[in-house]
Design an enzyme around this catalytic site. Structure first.
Site, PDB file in Angstrom:
ATOM      1  CE  LYS A  44      -4.462  31.241  71.613  1.00 48.31           C
ATOM      2  NZ  LYS A  44      -5.378  31.185  70.445  1.00 48.31           N
ATOM      3  N   GLY A  45      -1.348  26.252  75.398  1.00 49.06           N
ATOM      4  CA  GLY A  45      -1.352  24.871  75.870  1.00 49.06           C
ATOM      5  C   GLY A  45      -1.742  23.920  74.759  1.00 49.06           C
ATOM      6  CB  ALA A  46      -0.040  21.896  72.713  1.00 48.19           C
ATOM      7  NE  ARG A  64       3.008  18.040  72.391  1.00 52.08           N
ATOM      8  CZ  ARG A  64       3.819  16.996  72.451  1.00 52.08           C
ATOM      9  NH1 ARG A  64       3.329  15.771  72.517  1.00 52.08           N
ATOM     10  NH2 ARG A  64       5.126  17.166  72.452  1.00 52.08           N
ATOM     11  NE  ARG A  65       3.333  22.988  68.655  1.00 54.63           N
ATOM     12  CZ  ARG A  65       3.619  22.251  69.721  1.00 54.63           C
ATOM     13  NH1 ARG A  65       4.655  21.453  69.715  1.00 54.63           N
ATOM     14  NH2 ARG A  65       2.869  22.321  70.796  1.00 54.63           N
ATOM     15  CG  ASP A 113       9.387  23.075  76.650  1.00 59.18           C
ATOM     16  OD1 ASP A 113       9.194  24.296  76.567  1.00 59.18           O
ATOM     17  OD2 ASP A 113       9.899  22.408  75.729  1.00 59.18           O
ATOM     18  NE  ARG A 135       8.625  29.237  75.765  1.00 66.20           N
ATOM     19  CZ  ARG A 135       9.336  28.109  75.692  1.00 66.20           C
ATOM     20  NH1 ARG A 135       8.745  26.941  75.864  1.00 66.20           N
ATOM     21  NH2 ARG A 135      10.640  28.162  75.476  1.00 66.20           N
ATOM     22  CG  HIS A 170       1.883  30.962  66.184  1.00 64.09           C
ATOM     23  ND1 HIS A 170       1.722  29.840  66.965  1.00 64.09           N
ATOM     24  CD2 HIS A 170       3.204  31.049  65.920  1.00 64.09           C
ATOM     25  CE1 HIS A 170       2.892  29.266  67.150  1.00 64.09           C
ATOM     26  NE2 HIS A 170       3.807  29.975  66.539  1.00 64.09           N
TER      27      HIS A 170
END
Length: 306
Positions: free
Chosen positions: A185-187, A286-287, A132, A182, A225
């Site tokens: 976008k980044g969080a 973060r989600r 990750d 992978r 998504h």
């Protein structure tokens, strides 16, 4: 602005305590997290794979501060891979590993050794490992460790974040034969000097990076998504003559399950990022920052008195 507020809240221990104690918080967490234990994660994994999806499991946790904690994270992943194997779920499964959880920030050689042990265990049961990516201060270190691990475990996957200005160059470096990448976008909250701030600029970067990965010889893993970006990816796959087995889509557990089923039903590899563990708060926030529409779901739970 809402995204910035959510990311700030993710660092607040006071808000964390309020969320954890709120009525129905357990139901909110269950939507996005596949349990707190390995057994619960296996149950969720079996349900997903039973519907034609594939999985990438993440043991939640980061910013480990002691060698003992880092060793415990390594032991958890080894136990997870063993449990996946015994359950018949390991072949084709992926585990996502945060190097900060293995002690990257205070002992990079030790973190590399822990990651190497996890890669070896994954290879032994027919699985893979993806490293990750975290905030931009760890990007160079993470990519250096990736190259070290790939010497013995070439299937080790990388994660690149489209909101970072450097990512197009990183895509060109990593779009090589056998390279699993992978793209997301980044969080994390990042300064303008290193990251695009406007959503439209992040989306444009994602598409440019997607084109670089599709034009290379590697294996793109498209983590989004966004319906528009998914449609663009499907179009670009046809343009670059990519067969369904030559790339994959990835989405988070609990987000757009109907779209996950659609993509799998159309023959694409659809991998679900399945987190588990007790350290769920930062991940959940973060989600929400990535998809602020989910704030309404959390808000309803926090207002409940049942």
């Amino acid at each position: 602005m809402l995204r910035s507020v959510i990311l700030a809240a993710s660092r607040s221990t006071t808000i964390e305590r309020l969320v954890a104690a709120a009525p129905f918080s357990r139901d909110v967490v269950r939507r996005f997290v596949g349990g707190t234990t390995i057994d619960e994660a296996l149950t969720a994994a079996a349900e997903l794979t039973g519907t034609g999806l594939v999985i990438s499991i993440d043991h939640l946790g980061e910013d480990t501060t002691t060698a003992e904690q880092a060793s415990a994270v390594r032991a958890e992943y080894l136990a997870l891979l063993d449990a996946l194997d015994r359950a018949g779920l390991a072949a084709g499964a992926d585990v996502s590993v945060k190097l900060s959880a293995l002690g990257q920030r205070f002992d990079e050689p030790a973190a590399t050794g822990h990651a190497r042990a996890i890669c070896a265990a994954a290879a032994a049961v027919g699985g893979t490992v993806t490293l990750d990516m975290e905030d931009h201060t760890t990007t160079d270190s993470t990519l250096d460790i990736l190259q070290t691990l790939r010497a013995d475990h070439p299937s080790t996957g990388a994660v690149l974040q489209a909101y970072l200005r450097r990512t197009e160059a990183d895509c060109r470096e990593l779009a090589t034969a056998g390279s699993r990448v992978r793209l997301c976008k980044g969080a994390y909250a990042e300064p303008e000097s290193v990251a695009y701030q406007a959503a439209i600029d992040v989306d444009k970067s994602f598409v440019r990076c997607l084109n670089i990965l599709f034009s290379g010889a590697g294996y793109p893993m498209l983590a989004t998504h966004d319906p528009r970006l998914i449609a663009i990816a499907e179009d670009r796959a046809r343009w670059f003559d990519r067969a369904p087995e030559e790339f994959e889509f990835q989405m988070l557990y609990g987000v757009r399950p109907a779209e996950q089923a659609r993509l799998a039903g159309e023959g694409y590899t659809m991998r679900v990022y399945l987190p588990y563990g007790t350290d769920w708060y930062g991940y959940l926030m973060r989600r929400l920052a990535e998809r602020p529409a989910n704030v309404a779901f959390l808000g309803r739970a926090l207002r409940s008195r049942d």
